[in-house]
Design a protein around this motif. Structure first.
Motif, PDB file in Angstrom:
ATOM      1  N   LYS A   6       0.833  -1.215   0.000  1.00  0.00           N
ATOM      2  CA  LYS A   6       0.000   0.000   0.000  1.00  0.00           C
ATOM      3  C   LYS A   6       0.864   1.261   0.000  1.00  0.00           C
ATOM      4  CE  LYS A   6       0.534   1.815   4.323  1.00  0.00           C
ATOM      5  NZ  LYS A   6       0.729   3.231   4.700  1.00  0.00           N
ATOM      6  N   PHE A   7       0.265   2.351  -0.498  1.00  0.00           N
ATOM      7  CA  PHE A   7       0.912   3.666  -0.451  1.00  0.00           C
ATOM      8  C   PHE A   7      -0.181   4.704  -0.276  1.00  0.00           C
ATOM      9  CE2 PHE A   7       2.815   7.549  -2.187  1.00  0.00           C
ATOM     10  CZ  PHE A   7       4.060   7.539  -1.571  1.00  0.00           C
ATOM     11  N   TYR A   8      -0.210   5.321   0.901  1.00  0.00           N
ATOM     12  CA  TYR A   8      -1.238   6.314   1.223  1.00  0.00           C
ATOM     13  C   TYR A   8      -0.609   7.701   1.185  1.00  0.00           C
ATOM     14  CZ  TYR A   8      -4.882   8.740   3.961  1.00  0.00           C
ATOM     15  OH  TYR A   8      -5.861   9.618   4.389  1.00  0.00           O
ATOM     16  N   ILE A   9      -1.138   8.547   0.304  1.00  0.00           N
ATOM     17  CA  ILE A   9      -0.581   9.890   0.097  1.00  0.00           C
ATOM     18  C   ILE A   9      -1.714  10.907   0.183  1.00  0.00           C
ATOM     19  CG2 ILE A   9      -0.770   9.645  -2.424  1.00  0.00           C
ATOM     20  CD1 ILE A   9       1.739  11.405  -2.679  1.00  0.00           C
ATOM     21  N   THR A  10      -1.426  12.061   0.796  1.00  0.00           N
ATOM     22  CA  THR A  10      -2.450  13.092   0.972  1.00  0.00           C
ATOM     23  C   THR A  10      -1.910  14.460   0.597  1.00  0.00           C
ATOM     24  OG1 THR A  10      -1.875  13.745   3.243  1.00  0.00           O
ATOM     25  CG2 THR A  10      -3.269  11.798   2.988  1.00  0.00           C
ATOM     26  N   THR A  11      -2.840  15.342   0.208  1.00  0.00           N
ATOM     27  CA  THR A  11      -2.529  16.767   0.129  1.00  0.00           C
ATOM     28  C   THR A  11      -3.031  17.409   1.410  1.00  0.00           C
ATOM     29  OG1 THR A  11      -4.670  17.503  -0.749  1.00  0.00           O
ATOM     30  CG2 THR A  11      -3.058  16.707  -2.351  1.00  0.00           C
ATOM     31  N   ALA A  12      -2.638  18.654   1.652  1.00  0.00           N
ATOM     32  CA  ALA A  12      -3.334  19.440   2.660  1.00  0.00           C
ATOM     33  C   ALA A  12      -4.717  19.752   2.097  1.00  0.00           C
ATOM     34  CB  ALA A  12      -2.576  20.733   2.948  1.00  0.00           C
ATOM     35  N   TYR A 250      -9.045   1.749   7.161  1.00  0.00           N
ATOM     36  CA  TYR A 250      -8.096   2.469   8.021  1.00  0.00           C
ATOM     37  C   TYR A 250      -6.934   1.549   8.401  1.00  0.00           C
ATOM     38  CZ  TYR A 250      -6.029   4.804  12.019  1.00  0.00           C
ATOM     39  OH  TYR A 250      -5.124   5.385  12.880  1.00  0.00           O
ATOM     40  N   LYS A 251      -7.261   0.344   8.775  1.00  0.00           N
ATOM     41  CA  LYS A 251      -6.212  -0.603   9.192  1.00  0.00           C
ATOM     42  C   LYS A 251      -5.286  -0.949   8.026  1.00  0.00           C
ATOM     43  CE  LYS A 251      -9.284  -2.553  12.691  1.00  0.00           C
ATOM     44  NZ  LYS A 251     -10.174  -3.692  13.039  1.00  0.00           N
ATOM     45  N   LYS A 252      -5.827  -0.887   6.813  1.00  0.00           N
ATOM     46  CA  LYS A 252      -5.018  -1.216   5.635  1.00  0.00           C
ATOM     47  C   LYS A 252      -4.059  -0.093   5.262  1.00  0.00           C
ATOM     48  CE  LYS A 252      -5.472  -2.228   0.684  1.00  0.00           C
ATOM     49  NZ  LYS A 252      -6.400  -2.438  -0.457  1.00  0.00           N
ATOM     50  N   TYR A 253      -4.567   1.152   5.250  1.00  0.00           N
ATOM     51  CA  TYR A 253      -3.773   2.244   4.679  1.00  0.00           C
ATOM     52  C   TYR A 253      -3.023   3.105   5.694  1.00  0.00           C
ATOM     53  CZ  TYR A 253      -5.752   1.412   0.051  1.00  0.00           C
ATOM     54  OH  TYR A 253      -6.086   0.857  -1.162  1.00  0.00           O
ATOM     55  N   TRP A 254      -3.513   3.179   6.932  1.00  0.00           N
ATOM     56  CA  TRP A 254      -2.798   4.015   7.901  1.00  0.00           C
ATOM     57  C   TRP A 254      -1.642   3.225   8.510  1.00  0.00           C
ATOM     58  CZ3 TRP A 254      -2.704   8.998   8.348  1.00  0.00           C
ATOM     59  CH2 TRP A 254      -2.033   9.566   9.429  1.00  0.00           C
ATOM     60  N   PRO A 255      -0.469   3.831   8.752  1.00  0.00           N
ATOM     61  CA  PRO A 255      -0.166   5.262   8.677  1.00  0.00           C
ATOM     62  C   PRO A 255       0.082   5.744   7.241  1.00  0.00           C
ATOM     63  CG  PRO A 255       1.786   4.070   9.356  1.00  0.00           C
ATOM     64  CD  PRO A 255       0.669   3.060   9.308  1.00  0.00           C
ATOM     65  N   ALA A 256      -0.126   7.034   7.038  1.00  0.00           N
ATOM     66  CA  ALA A 256       0.148   7.638   5.735  1.00  0.00           C
ATOM     67  C   ALA A 256       1.620   7.475   5.398  1.00  0.00           C
ATOM     68  CB  ALA A 256      -0.225   9.116   5.748  1.00  0.00           C
ATOM     69  N   ASP A 257       1.893   7.216   4.139  1.00  0.00           N
ATOM     70  CA  ASP A 257       3.286   7.149   3.694  1.00  0.00           C
ATOM     71  C   ASP A 257       3.877   8.544   3.572  1.00  0.00           C
ATOM     72  OD1 ASP A 257       4.004   4.150   2.787  1.00  0.00           O
ATOM     73  OD2 ASP A 257       1.872   4.554   2.536  1.00  0.00           O
ATOM     74  N   VAL A 258       3.051   9.505   3.154  1.00  0.00           N
ATOM     75  CA  VAL A 258       3.544  10.887   3.087  1.00  0.00           C
ATOM     76  C   VAL A 258       2.371  11.861   3.053  1.00  0.00           C
ATOM     77  CG1 VAL A 258       3.738  10.887   0.541  1.00  0.00           C
ATOM     78  CG2 VAL A 258       5.111  12.493   1.893  1.00  0.00           C
TER      79      VAL A 258
END
Length: 647
Positions: A6-12, A250-258
């Protein structure tokens, strides 16, 4: 392709105060390019973006607009989402902090932190900045103004709940020092540790009573949850976090990678947010990347400066991929980038039309001309071919290396360099000369094969930045070999198949004509604004007090003054009105004052007048002056400090 995890990425999440300009849009395109590249590599990517919709500032904007706060944020959030879609960003979820599930979870988070003693009730007294929604002590102010934005602050005192930052200071400091890549780039990490954490953290105000547009604290009706807990929690509420039991997502993707964020909000994401997570007992994000700003020339974009460029205007002018390319290629890794109409047109012509476009167009055209489009077996290799193959393979490795540290502009440049090297290969091998010698036909087929394969590499590597252009290149190659894994060895293109028709990817722009058109449209818009203003009438028209209160009068000191060529009545002034940066005003007082007579004088200006262009110069305000007689004008000079508000 094997799943790499997995790779979890977010913007502000974008604040819904007004339509975002192109500088705001940079972040979503940057994040989308990273997300697309990780998908290309085989990662299971989840990309989150959205809008931050609560707070006193929204309440005030809505009141001015004569609508409810919800109506106001619905409109602006739709504009922001529309720009994300226009820029072809492939987000997986668009969260709004007015979403019911988010509001309910934020209430639970607040209550959990309160019940376990990490939030307590107290009273806050200090200087408050409405635009930043921040309290400051007198010692934190810079020249009496907000240290973040340089605007006016007002004394405020109110009952509030506080988050115990001090309780977690040592734990946070240890975490940052033990996880060297948590804050990126390195300079941001040093700034957070040395300027904010080590000097000592003060507990954080996390509720407000002075406005109502926020998530209610469900156990205390007088309070709404303040921006920090509300907005920052979006990164976990979007995935289904719940203090009473979180979702499988949530359990799959958290914590955010960036978290991809602007450099101005690194403090909130590397101090407040980690401490909230520590208090909740949840893992911290793996990395926070604070990117620089995109400036207009050398200035920060601002409506008051008249230098705002909007994404939709640029897309209408140049196309979506040209805008995406400029945004991701022009931003340095750690310093601010720059955009002007002149520079974006220049890059369009040099990189897109001349380099990428020319390479694809002439290669496909030669394949059709010399072999009726049929791709030949590369059976006549020469030493020079190995240089191109080696360059293509090393480009893949370089792009991968640059993406590891989010040096996206460097990754773009690496792909551009492969296109330049391919164009050079055309000059070195001279296919047009080979075509004249029948005995060189097999060599000609090999040369064109190598070029087509290099173009296939380019099409794959460009797909995170310019997905539509990548698709167009593959259509001209008539090729479906798009997997990232096919870049491991040069020569995947299948001989015997035919390429498609050669079509120009990017037509060259007549820069002079386009800039003239832009200037004409800006002038037309300025005239329309002027025509919409109320006309002068005889006598004195009465106005409401609320109308007068909208006019912001401020003392400004004239620091520079010079005449404007070809405008006998106009002077160009640089003034200091107490803001961080100087303001330029154009005034028609040249018949009565010489520039040297004005320098050093303090005057009263209308600070919130809409910007206008006069004789090619932007004017961001107006001086107060009096018509003493028919042929005599006197400027109002005052003896007050710069920045003083007149009322």
């Amino acid at each position: 392709m094997a799943n790499k995890g997995k790779f979890y990425i977010t913007t502000a999440i974008a604040y819904t105060s007004r339509k975002p300009h192109i500088g705001n849009s940079y972040e979503i395109v940057l994040t989308d390019a990273i997300a697309r590249y990780k998908r290309l590599q085989g990662y299971d990517v989840f990309m989150l973006t959205g809008t931050d919709e609560h707070g006193q500032k929204i309440e005030e904007y809505a009141k001015t607009a004569g609508v409810t706060p919800k109506e106001y944020v619905d409109k602006v959030s739709a504009e922001i989402k529309g720009i994300c879609d226009l820029l072809n960003t492939k987000y997986d979820h668009f969260i709004r902090t007015t979403d019911e599930y988010h509001e309910k979870t934020v209430q639970k988070i607040f209550k959990k932190l309160y019940e376990q003693g990490d939030i307590y009730k107290g009273c806050y007294e200090g200087m408050y900045c409405t635009p930043c929604e921040s309290f400051w002590t007198e010692s934190q102010l810079v020249d009496g103004k907000c240290p973040d934005c340089g605007r006016e602050v007002k004394p405020a005192k109110e009952e509030a709940y506080f988050l115990k930052l001090s309780k977690y200071q040592k734990q946070l400091e240890d975490f940052i020092e033990q996880n060297e890549n948590f804050i990126y780039p390195e300079a941001r990490k040093k700034e957070m540790l040395n300027n904010f954490i080590k000097p000592g953290l003060q507990d954080l105000c996390v509720s407000r009573t002075s406005f109502k547009w926020g998530i209610p604290v469900d156990f205390d009706d007088n309070h709404v949850v303040y921006v920090w807990i509300d907005a920052l929690s979006n990164y976990i509420t979007a995935l289904g976090y719940d203090p009473d039991g979180s979702s499988d997502m949530y359990k799959k993707y958290w914590p955010a990678d960036v978290h991809i964020i602007g450099k101005d909000i690194v403090r909130f994401h590397t101090i407040y947010w980690p401490i909230m997570l520590m208090a909740l007992g949840e893992p911290l994000p793996k990395q926070v990347f604070g990117h620089p700003w995109l400036l207009f020339g050398e200035d920060k974009m601002s409506k008051s400066r008249g230098n705002v460029i909007y994404a939709d205007d640029l897309v209408n002018l140049l196309g979506v991929d040209a805008v995406r390319y400029y945004l991701v290629s022009e931003m340095p890794y750690a310093s601010d980038g720059s955009i002007t109409y002149e520079t974006i047109i220049e890059r369009y012509n040099s990189d897109l039309a001349n380099t990428f476009g020319n390479l694809v167009n002439r290669t496909i055209a030669m394949q059709n001309k010399y072999f009726d489009g049929v791709i030949q077996n590369p059976n006549a290799p020469e030493a020079i071919d190995e240089e191109l193959k080696s360059f293509a393979l090393s480009t893949v490795k370089n792009v991968e290396k640059y993406f590891e540290t989010y040096r996206v502009a460097d990754a773009v440049e690496a792909v551009l360099n492969l296109a330049k090297r391919s164009n050079k290969y055309i000059d070195e091998t001279a296919p047009w000369a080979l075509a004249k010698d029948e005995s060189k036909r097999e060599r000609l087929g090999t040369v064109l094969y190598n070029l087509l394969e290099a173009i296939r590499y380019i099409a794959i590597l460009l797909s995170p930045f310019m997905p539509e252009t990548s698709d167009k290149i593959f259509a001209q190659l008539n090729c479906e070999l798009k997997d990232y894994e096919t870049l491991e060895s040069f020569g995947g293109l299948e001989a015997g198949k035919s390429v498609g028709e050669a079509k120009a990817l990017f037509a060259r722009i007549d820069a002079e004509r386009m800039l003239a058109d832009i200037a004409a449209k800006q002038e037309e818009a300025a005239k329309a604004e002027e025509a919409a203003k109320p006309k002068e009438i005889e006598g004195i028209a009465q106005i409401e007090f609320d109308d007068f209160s909208k006019v912001e009068l401020r003392v400004a000191k004239i620091t520079e003054c010079e005449p404007i060529k070809k405008a006998k009545k106009l002077l160009k002034l640089q003034v200091n009105d107490g803001s961080v940066e100087p303001r330029q005003i154009v005034s028609g007082i040249a018949p009565w004052y010489k520039p040297e007579e004005l320098i050093g004088k303090s005057v009263i200006i209308v600070a919130n007048l809409k910007s206008a262009k006069l004789c090619g110069e932007m004017s961001n305000g107006m001086l107060l002056a009096g018509d003493v007689s028919e042929n005599d004008v006197k400027v109002v000079f005052v003896d007050m400090p710069a920045g003083t508000r007149i009322r």
